[in-house]
Design a protein around this motif. Structure first.
Motif, PDB file in Angstrom:
ATOM      1  N   THR A  81      41.964 -51.243 -19.499  1.00 14.51           N
ATOM      2  CA  THR A  81      41.021 -50.581 -18.595  1.00 14.51           C
ATOM      3  C   THR A  81      41.685 -50.278 -17.256  1.00 14.51           C
ATOM      4  N   ALA A  82      42.383 -51.259 -16.691  1.00 11.74           N
ATOM      5  CA  ALA A  82      43.045 -51.065 -15.394  1.00 11.74           C
ATOM      6  C   ALA A  82      44.139 -50.005 -15.480  1.00 11.74           C
ATOM      7  N   CYS A  83      44.901 -50.005 -16.560  1.00 10.05           N
ATOM      8  CA  CYS A  83      45.962 -49.000 -16.713  1.00 10.05           C
ATOM      9  C   CYS A  83      45.379 -47.608 -16.891  1.00 10.05           C
ATOM     10  N   GLY A  84      44.293 -47.494 -17.631  1.00  8.61           N
ATOM     11  CA  GLY A  84      43.632 -46.189 -17.772  1.00  8.61           C
ATOM     12  C   GLY A  84      43.113 -45.681 -16.449  1.00  8.61           C
ATOM     13  N   LEU A  85      42.543 -46.574 -15.646  1.00  9.59           N
ATOM     14  CA  LEU A  85      42.074 -46.174 -14.314  1.00  9.59           C
ATOM     15  C   LEU A  85      43.236 -45.814 -13.397  1.00  9.59           C
ATOM     16  N   ALA A  86      44.345 -46.529 -13.511  1.00  9.36           N
ATOM     17  CA  ALA A  86      45.517 -46.207 -12.694  1.00  9.36           C
ATOM     18  C   ALA A  86      46.024 -44.806 -13.026  1.00  9.36           C
ATOM     19  N   PHE A  87      46.084 -44.479 -14.305  1.00 13.26           N
ATOM     20  CA  PHE A  87      46.519 -43.142 -14.687  1.00 13.26           C
ATOM     21  C   PHE A  87      45.548 -42.091 -14.186  1.00 13.26           C
ATOM     22  N   PHE A  88      44.251 -42.355 -14.300  1.00  9.26           N
ATOM     23  CA  PHE A  88      43.265 -41.383 -13.833  1.00  9.26           C
ATOM     24  C   PHE A  88      43.350 -41.181 -12.326  1.00  9.26           C
ATOM     25  N   LEU A  89      43.482 -42.266 -11.589  1.00  7.01           N
ATOM     26  CA  LEU A  89      43.430 -42.174 -10.131  1.00  7.01           C
ATOM     27  C   LEU A  89      44.723 -41.685  -9.493  1.00  7.01           C
ATOM     28  N   LEU A  90      45.880 -41.950 -10.098  1.00 11.71           N
ATOM     29  CA  LEU A  90      47.136 -41.711  -9.394  1.00 11.71           C
ATOM     30  C   LEU A  90      48.115 -40.780 -10.085  1.00 11.71           C
ATOM     31  N   SER A  91      47.924 -40.446 -11.338  1.00 15.81           N
ATOM     32  CA  SER A  91      48.948 -39.656 -12.010  1.00 15.81           C
ATOM     33  C   SER A  91      48.872 -38.188 -11.621  1.00 15.81           C
ATOM     34  N   PHE A  92      49.906 -37.474 -11.998  1.00 11.80           N
ATOM     35  CA  PHE A  92      50.065 -36.065 -11.666  1.00 11.80           C
ATOM     36  C   PHE A  92      49.245 -35.222 -12.633  1.00 11.80           C
ATOM     37  N   GLN A  93      48.488 -34.273 -12.120  1.00 12.07           N
ATOM     38  CA  GLN A  93      47.736 -33.307 -12.918  1.00 12.07           C
ATOM     39  C   GLN A  93      46.757 -33.991 -13.872  1.00 12.07           C
ATOM     40  N   VAL A  94      45.706 -34.558 -13.304  1.00 14.04           N
ATOM     41  CA  VAL A  94      44.687 -35.275 -14.062  1.00 14.04           C
ATOM     42  C   VAL A  94      43.529 -34.330 -14.365  1.00 14.04           C
ATOM     43  N   HIS A  95      42.944 -34.502 -15.525  1.00 19.45           N
ATOM     44  CA  HIS A  95      41.748 -33.750 -15.899  1.00 19.45           C
ATOM     45  C   HIS A  95      40.569 -34.714 -15.903  1.00 19.45           C
ATOM     46  N   GLU A  96      39.367 -34.177 -15.755  1.00 17.69           N
ATOM     47  CA  GLU A  96      38.180 -35.039 -15.706  1.00 17.69           C
ATOM     48  C   GLU A  96      38.050 -35.894 -16.961  1.00 17.69           C
ATOM     49  N   LYS A  97      38.452 -35.356 -18.092  1.00 12.08           N
ATOM     50  CA  LYS A  97      38.303 -36.090 -19.351  1.00 12.08           C
ATOM     51  C   LYS A  97      39.192 -37.328 -19.428  1.00 12.08           C
ATOM     52  N   HIS A  98      40.176 -37.440 -18.550  1.00  9.96           N
ATOM     53  CA  HIS A  98      41.037 -38.621 -18.574  1.00  9.96           C
ATOM     54  C   HIS A  98      40.282 -39.897 -18.193  1.00  9.96           C
TER      55      HIS A  98
ATOM     56  N   PHE B  88      29.631 -47.866 -14.968  1.00  9.49           N
ATOM     57  CA  PHE B  88      30.912 -47.196 -15.194  1.00  9.49           C
ATOM     58  C   PHE B  88      30.747 -46.022 -16.160  1.00  9.49           C
ATOM     59  N   ALA B  89      30.018 -46.238 -17.245  1.00  8.87           N
ATOM     60  CA  ALA B  89      29.794 -45.175 -18.225  1.00  8.87           C
ATOM     61  C   ALA B  89      28.967 -44.042 -17.620  1.00  8.87           C
ATOM     62  N   LEU B  90      27.983 -44.384 -16.825  1.00 14.08           N
ATOM     63  CA  LEU B  90      27.155 -43.368 -16.170  1.00 14.08           C
ATOM     64  C   LEU B  90      27.986 -42.523 -15.205  1.00 14.08           C
ATOM     65  N   LEU B  91      28.813 -43.180 -14.403  1.00 14.61           N
ATOM     66  CA  LEU B  91      29.655 -42.440 -13.457  1.00 14.61           C
ATOM     67  C   LEU B  91      30.706 -41.592 -14.178  1.00 14.61           C
ATOM     68  N   ALA B  92      31.248 -42.103 -15.282  1.00 11.74           N
ATOM     69  CA  ALA B  92      32.221 -41.332 -16.054  1.00 11.74           C
ATOM     70  C   ALA B  92      31.564 -40.087 -16.636  1.00 11.74           C
ATOM     71  N   ALA B  93      30.372 -40.233 -17.166  1.00 11.37           N
ATOM     72  CA  ALA B  93      29.665 -39.079 -17.718  1.00 11.37           C
ATOM     73  C   ALA B  93      29.299 -38.090 -16.617  1.00 11.37           C
ATOM     74  N   PHE B  94      28.836 -38.601 -15.478  1.00  7.82           N
ATOM     75  CA  PHE B  94      28.475 -37.733 -14.358  1.00  7.82           C
ATOM     76  C   PHE B  94      29.675 -36.955 -13.831  1.00  7.82           C
ATOM     77  N   SER B  95      30.842 -37.562 -13.857  1.00  4.80           N
ATOM     78  CA  SER B  95      32.035 -36.881 -13.318  1.00  4.80           C
ATOM     79  C   SER B  95      32.467 -35.690 -14.171  1.00  4.80           C
ATOM     80  N   MET B  96      31.947 -35.579 -15.387  1.00  2.00           N
ATOM     81  CA  MET B  96      32.353 -34.473 -16.245  1.00  2.00           C
ATOM     82  C   MET B  96      31.454 -33.257 -16.127  1.00  2.00           C
ATOM     83  N   PHE B  97      30.357 -33.380 -15.383  1.00  2.00           N
ATOM     84  CA  PHE B  97      29.506 -32.210 -15.171  1.00  2.00           C
ATOM     85  C   PHE B  97      30.202 -31.253 -14.217  1.00  2.00           C
ATOM     86  N   PRO B  98      30.024 -29.950 -14.434  1.00  2.00           N
ATOM     87  CA  PRO B  98      30.718 -28.966 -13.567  1.00  2.00           C
ATOM     88  C   PRO B  98      30.203 -28.940 -12.141  1.00  2.00           C
TER      89      PRO B  98
END
Length: 137
Positions: free
Chosen positions: A88-105, A127-137
């Motif tokens: 979970t922490a590594c997935g969040l690290a990739f989402f928050l800090l990696s180069f060229q991230v998409h919402e689906k990450h 967490f699930a609610l915020l993840a789903a909300f972040s994918m709305f345009p």
């Protein structure tokens, strides 16, 4: 299949360019990662201050720095729970800090977090609610 083509080297490079789109800029619009959030403040607009290669190095260094603590804790005390927390922490690290991230990450850390949801159901629900909300345009 791309290795069996007439030009496997070119095909392999084309696949790598699609997987790692470094020719684009640091972030796209509407991605709630660190780089996009920093760009809201004019003095912190890194895209205007640093070259593309420097941005690549910066995002790589920050991502690796964020990956080290959870991986070190997992190696120090391995368990199923520690593995799921690390994933979970590594997935969040990739989402928050990696180069060229998409919402689906953001869905990547959601899976191991779902397996931890029995311990903290209310935190996972948020967490699930915020993840789903972040994918709305």
């Amino acid at each position: 299949p791309f290795l069996a083509s007439a030009t496997p080297y070119d095909s392999t490079l084309a696949v790598l360019r699609r997987v790692f789109p470094t020719s684009r800029s640091l972030y796209e619009d509407k991605v709630a990662n660190v780089w996009c959030t920093m760009a809201l403040l004019p003095p912190l607009k890194l895209k205007a201050k640093l070259a593309l290669e420097a941005l690549l190095r910066l995002s790589l260094g920050c991502t690796l720095a964020a990956l080290l603590p959870p991986c070190a804790l997992l190696l120090r005390a391995p368990s199923r729970r520690a593995f799921l927390l690390c994933a979970t922490a590594c997935g969040l690290a990739f989402f928050l800090l990696s180069f060229q991230v998409h919402e689906k990450h953001l869905l990547l850390p959601l899976l191991p977090a779902a397996l931890l949801s029995t311990e903290h159901p209310r935190a996972y629900a948020w967490f699930a609610l915020l993840a789903a909300f972040s994918m709305f345009p």
